[in-house]
Design an enzyme around this catalytic site. Structure first.
Site, short mmCIF file in Angstrom:
data_model
loop_
_atom_site.label_atom_id
_atom_site.label_comp_id
_atom_site.label_asym_id
_atom_site.label_seq_id
_atom_site.Cartn_x
_atom_site.Cartn_y
_atom_site.Cartn_z
N CYS A 255 -15.72 -7.73 57.00
CA CYS A 255 -15.22 -7.56 55.33
C CYS A 255 -16.24 -8.42 54.44
O CYS A 255 -16.26 -7.94 53.10
CB CYS A 255 -14.25 -8.88 55.51
N ASP B 282 -1.66 4.09 33.69
CA ASP B 282 -0.21 3.67 33.29
C ASP B 282 0.69 2.60 34.51
O ASP B 282 2.01 2.54 34.74
CB ASP B 282 1.02 4.72 33.31
#
Ligand code: BEZ
Length: 221
Positions: free
Chosen positions: A45, A135
């Site tokens: 990570c 959108d």
């Protein structure tokens, strides 16, 4: 619960390293990419968030807002930032890391890994990637296991393809890279394709005799 392509991403309000985030407001008509991480202070990570920070200009240039998420709280994220920036020298993390200690967001987005658990036995998120259109609809979803760090070049490549194919009646073939030939959509007739691509296109001959593989220079955005 998972998210399918075309779904509107759930809205949420959560704490992050850059203050409170209201997700839909944050997206605000831009492209966005949401990346989940299993846990703070873990090696893969750390490498991923550092790599992402060092390439943030590639996302900025494409109008894509980056948002990361990890299951720890925001104080842990803030302390972890120091490690990420030290692991990738000369790099500042300029995108928010959202805190999800309750796993509420992980569940809503379908990002929980069925296998990985923390020391207390709490489930962790997998390495989920969601590319989200202006959108707010999901345009790409990929889940990687905790053991495999993501390839950010691939995510940039997909964003290039999505932004290109939204604008022109083309699709991008296997292993396509920005600037290479594209394929004319099967729904476009040859007559229409001649109008759309006046510089012409090549139809590849195949044993079936069907003229469905039509290569065209990449239209310019
Ligand atoms: C890592 O980021 O290195 C990692 C996190 C959870 C499980 C395995 C690896």
């Amino acid at each position: 619960m998972g998210l399918n392509l075309g779904d509107i991403v759930p809205d949420f309000k959560a704490e992050s390293t850059m203050g409170t985030i209201k997700f839909h407001e944050y997206i605000n008509g831009s492209w966005a990419i949401l990346l989940s991480h299993p846990s703070d202070f873990t090696p893969v990570c750390t490498s991923e968030l550092g790599s992402l920070a060092s390439r943030i200009h590639e996302f900025d240039r494409r109008g894509v807002k980056v948002i990361a998420l990890s299951c720890n709280d925001v104080n842990s994220h803030r302390e972890w930032l120091g490690d990420i920036e030290s692991y990738c020298p000369e790099t500042k993390v300029k995108y928010p890391i959202v805190a999800d200690p309750s796993r509420d967001l992980a569940v809503r987005f379908g990002m929980l890994d069925p296998v990985e658990k923390d020391a207390a036995g709490m489930p962790l998120t997998c390495r989920a990637c969601f590319v989200i259109g202006p959108d707010k609809r999901v345009r790409l979803s990929i889940l990687y296991p905790a053991s495999t760090g993501r390839n950010f070049s691939e995510l940039v490549r997909v964003i290039d393809s999505l932004q290109l194919t939204d604008k022109f009646s083309v699709a991008t073939p296997a292993n396509w890279e920005n600037g290479r030939k594209c394929m004319i959509l099967p729904t476009i007739s040859d007559e229409k394709a001649k109008e759309m691509f006046p510089k012409g296109f090549d139809t590849v001959k195949v044993p079936s005799g069907k003229a469905y593989i039509r290569l065209v220079e990449q239209p310019t955005l």
